[in-house]
Design an enzyme around this catalytic site. Structure first.
Site, PDB file in Angstrom:
ATOM      1  N   GLY A   1     -84.306 -82.563  83.227  1.00 26.90           N
ATOM      2  CA  GLY A   1     -84.536 -81.539  84.237  1.00 26.90           C
ATOM      3  C   GLY A   1     -84.054 -81.920  85.620  1.00 26.90           C
ATOM      4  O   GLY A   1     -83.514 -81.083  86.351  1.00 26.90           O
ATOM      5  N   HIS A   2     -84.201 -83.196  86.010  1.00 29.95           N
ATOM      6  CA  HIS A   2     -83.911 -83.552  87.398  1.00 29.95           C
ATOM      7  C   HIS A   2     -82.418 -83.612  87.708  1.00 29.95           C
ATOM      8  O   HIS A   2     -82.027 -83.779  88.855  1.00 29.95           O
ATOM      9  CB  HIS A   2     -84.597 -84.880  87.770  1.00 29.95           C
TER      10      HIS A   2
ATOM     11  N   CYS B   1     -77.830 -95.538  87.669  1.00 34.84           N
ATOM     12  CA  CYS B   1     -78.680 -96.344  86.802  1.00 34.84           C
ATOM     13  C   CYS B   1     -78.192 -97.783  86.695  1.00 34.84           C
ATOM     14  O   CYS B   1     -78.781 -98.594  86.009  1.00 34.84           O
ATOM     15  CB  CYS B   1     -78.730 -95.730  85.400  1.00 34.84           C
TER      16      CYS B   1
ATOM     17  N   THR C   1    -100.136 -84.826  76.489  1.00 35.10           N
ATOM     18  CA  THR C   1    -100.346 -83.550  77.182  1.00 35.10           C
ATOM     19  C   THR C   1     -99.072 -83.102  77.876  1.00 35.10           C
ATOM     20  O   THR C   1     -98.427 -83.879  78.564  1.00 35.10           O
ATOM     21  CB  THR C   1    -101.482 -83.692  78.215  1.00 35.10           C
TER      22      THR C   1
END
Length: 761
Positions: A215-216, A343, A252
């Site tokens: 998503g980021h 990274c 969750t």
């Protein structure tokens, strides 16, 4: 700093991460505040939360063209990669036949998360297949012939939709034909992280088994991602526990992240606020940025073909400049770019560009400029203006021929150190006589040096090598052709017309530069033609006294070692004599300027080296004979590793260089320190072009890192002065402070995190 704060940030590092889209952030916050129920709960709050999750999953399936495939929400792409690899290898392991050799294939330009995960699970599951990198051509396209040959025995193949460093995309349809024609059953993972929002995806129409997303990378928060699993593809949960996600991924669910993704999917489907630009518009943005780079830096080279790259990525290199220099320059203009994958920030070379066969200097100098589909025309216009301003700043430093509003040139005076990899070039300029001399000129720096000489209007007196270099060709010839056409010199560039001076009943050749002499001292050993060049005070030398400023010792003495003596032209016995003679001639404290600096230590002296190099210490104290030195030196040279990139190491390093504990300050501590002690000197060690783009009156003096050796020479008379060093991020100030401390400066500290963090408190 006022200049920094006045200049808004232009963020062009979207391939590393993106800012969260305001509407997505608002949706996440609203979910945390008003719809915080657990999707697994059966009450109304839980049902409302589950509706958000189901709606987001449905939209994800539409965006991906997932068909009957599954979309599982994860913490990000790395988890998605683990999920796909674990699932595939667990299934493949059951099919393995005893005695048969198997392989696992991945693209050579793949994000490191993929091959490292393959190695991990290959070992953990005890599969022990051979992991092979699929080569790419100069455009970054995977080698189809290699795949056709290797995939029949492969358990799994991992490829990339869009590369994170270059933006190069693979033709997934052509790739699928090659893979399936040669192995219809091999499990196939495609890293689609950089493809979302940039390439059309119809995953259900392909035989791709697994496709991770993050998503980021597209304006959602960090910590949310998803992975596509083809219908019928084997699946093993990577995270087991409470049975969430239908038992496929326990834990969750990140509901705020899902709410943010919901907004992103609306934008991708054309149901949002229309903040994502069309592909045609993105192409125009890239063209505009590329033109700005070409106008600002005429020699710029793009490291990929735009024809097979997504329009949101530009990867380039500027000859003569390292990636660190350009990053620091752009950062001073408040433009955020990167030197490759975020990274792998400690890697100096790009393995992606290496795999594509680009020259080493391009790989070392690569800059990645990337933007997302929500970029605006105004941001692109501002970026182009600032790129032009960066070129003007380099003109201010005389590192580039540029015209513009930064008119006052930064005048060179004294010694400047330039580096490419571990190799050093030294330039000494005398501003009164407008003359200069260059020691050990590197060919990669020829254009930069010529520009400096022209911009500073300096007359080059000599360009001299300290020895015949084994690891590179000298840049002396190019300099001589431009500035020393009439000069007669030997093969190292030492002029034949020189002054002869007497010192200690010996005759030495000398070259005059301002009020200094360059003294030539024969110091064979590393090579039979090795010389040391001593820059010293002319007046004292004429009176028979040697007062050295700098000792350009070539590869006789290196920081942390001695030059290797296992070349065919080396002579270890001669090195022994050269070391004793030179130390006696210049003394323990004179600054030694080697032709290599592998550990960013800048400069040294005999005292500092003898304290950590027992072999050198024993030579200088006559504790070792010539024969013993030869034996110990042979043993030392056995430790030389020539496999570091393409650079030939000119000395062996058997242990890490000693680093002293430094005084580090954060911004409040530094402010309090300066208020309490007005004697402490605050030194900005950024380069002149960075300082010209963004400076503050807070600093007492600007000492660029390239001129640190000159500062050390000028400051040697007072090593008790308290010095506090500051740079952009704290990395350069730390290594500079270590260098000062190693040479006996008593009170040295630096600002941790640099000015980049000092204004966030």
């Amino acid at each position: 700093m006022s200049d920094q704060q006045a200049l808004s940030q232009i963020y062009l590092d979207a391939n590393a991460t993106t800012p969260v889209l305001p509407k997505a952030a608002k949706a996440a916050l609203s979910t945390m505040e008003t719809m915080f129920g657990n999707p697994s709960s059966s009450h109304i709050s839980g049902l409302q939360a589950k509706q958000v999750m189901d709606e987001t999953r449905s939209k994800a399936g539409e965006v991906l063209g997932a068909g009957n495939g599954q979309v599982i929400f994860t913490s990000g792409a790395t988890e998605g990669i683990q999920t796909g690899i674990l699932s595939a290898l667990c299934a493949a392991r059951k099919k393995m036949q005893p005695g048969k050799n198997y392989s696992i294939l991945y693209g050579a330009t793949e994000h490191k998360a993929v091959p490292e995960s393959l190695k991990h699970w290959n070992q953990v599951l005890e599969i022990n297949a051979t992991i092979k990198a699929i080569p790419v051509d100069e455009k970054g396209t995977l080698d189809y012939d290699f795949i056709a040959k290797e995939v029949p025995n492969a358990l799994m193949i991992c490829t990339m939709a869009v590369n994170n460093e270059t933006g190069v995309y693979q033709d997934l349809n052509a790739l699928e034909m090659v893979i399936r024609a040669n192995n219809a059953d091999v499990y196939w993972l495609v890293d689609c992280v950089q493809a979302l929002g940039k390439r059309g995806l119809e995953l259900a129409k392909t035989s791709i088994d697994y496709a991770p997303f993050s998503g980021h990378k597209l304006y959602a928060p960090k910590g949310i991602g998803f992975v596509y699993i083809r219908q019928g593809a084997p699946f093993t949960p990577f995270i087991a526990g409470g049975g969430q996600e239908g038992g496929l991924r326990s834990g969750t669910e990140n509901l705020p992240g899902l709410a943010a993704l919901n907004v992103i999917f609306d934008e991708l489907q054309g149901n949002g606020d229309g903040v994502f630009a069309s592909e045609g518009k993105l192409q125009l943005f890239r063209s505009q940025l590329a033109l700005a780079l070409k106008n600002a830096f005429p020699t710029v080279l793009f490291n990929h073909d735009f024809a097979n790259s997504v329009p949101t990525t530009l990867n380039f290199a500027i000859p003569g400049f390292s990636s660190k220099e350009i990053m620091d320059l752009f950062d001073a203009a408040n433009i955020r770019v990167s030197s490759g994958s975020a990274c792998s920030s400690k890697v100096t070379r790009s393995f992606v560009l290496d795999a594509m066969g680009l020259p080493a200097w391009q790989s070392e100098s690569a800059i990645r400029m990337s933007f997302g589909p929500a970029v605006t025309q105004q941001q692109i216009d501002q970026a182009c203006d600032r790129i032009h301003h960066c070129a003007q700043a380099l003109g201010h430093s005389c590192l580039l021929n540029a015209t513009g509003s930064i008119d006052d040139k930064s005048q060179l005076q004294g010694l400047v150190q330039f580096k490419m990899g571990g190799s050093c070039t030294w330039l000494y300029a005398d501003p009164l006589t407008k003359t200069a001399v260059i020691i050990d000129p590197l060919p990669e720096l020829s254009k930069r040096l010529l520009t400096i000489l022209q911009c500073q209007q300096l007359q080059l007196i000599a360009a001299i090598d300290t020895h015949g270099h084994a690891d590179h060709q000298s840049g002396r010839v190019a300099l001589a052709q431009q500035h020393l056409v009439q000069q007669h010199a030997d093969h190292l560039g030492w002029p034949t017309e020189v002054t002869r001076v007497e010192l200690n009943n010996q005759q030495f050749e000398a070259i005059s530069i301002g009020d200094k002499y360059l003294l030539r001292v024969a110091t064979p050993g590393h090579t039979d033609d090795s010389i040391t060049i001593v820059l010293c005070e002319k007046e004292q030398l004429q009176l028979g006294e040697l007062v050295p400023n700098y000792v350009f010792c070539g590869d006789l003495v290196l920081m942390g070692s001695l030059g290797r003596t296992n070349f065919s032209s080396s002579n270890t016995k001669q090195m022994y004599q050269s070391l004793k003679m030179l130390a006696q001639l210049v003394g323990q404290q004179s600054l030694l300027c080697p032709s290599h600096d592998y550990h960013n230590e800048f400069v040294t002296n005999f005292k500092a080296e003898a304290s950590r190099n027992s072999l050198l210490n024993d030579v200088l104290t006559s504790e070792v004979s010539v024969e013993q030195f030869v034996k110990r030196k042979q043993d030392l040279d056995k430790n030389i590793n020539d496999d570091i990139g393409e650079e030939i190491m000119c000395g062996a390093f058997t242990s890490a260089c000693n680093k002293k504990q430094l005084q580090e300050y954060n911004a409040p501590e530094l402010k309090a320190k300066l208020q309490a002690n007005s004697q402490a000197k605050l030194i900005d060690i950024r380069e002149p072009h960075e300082y010209a783009l963004n400076h503050s009156q807070e600093f007492d003096v600007n000492v660029p890192l390239t001129r640190l050796t000159d500062f050390i020479c000028q400051q040697q008379h007072d090593k008790s002065q308290e010095l506090i060093l500051v740079c952009r991020s704290g990395s350069r100030s730390q290594v500079a402070a270590q260098a000062l401390s190693r040479l006996g400066f008593e009170h040295v500290g630096h600002l941790k995190g640099g000015y980049a963090l000092s204004h966030t408190n």
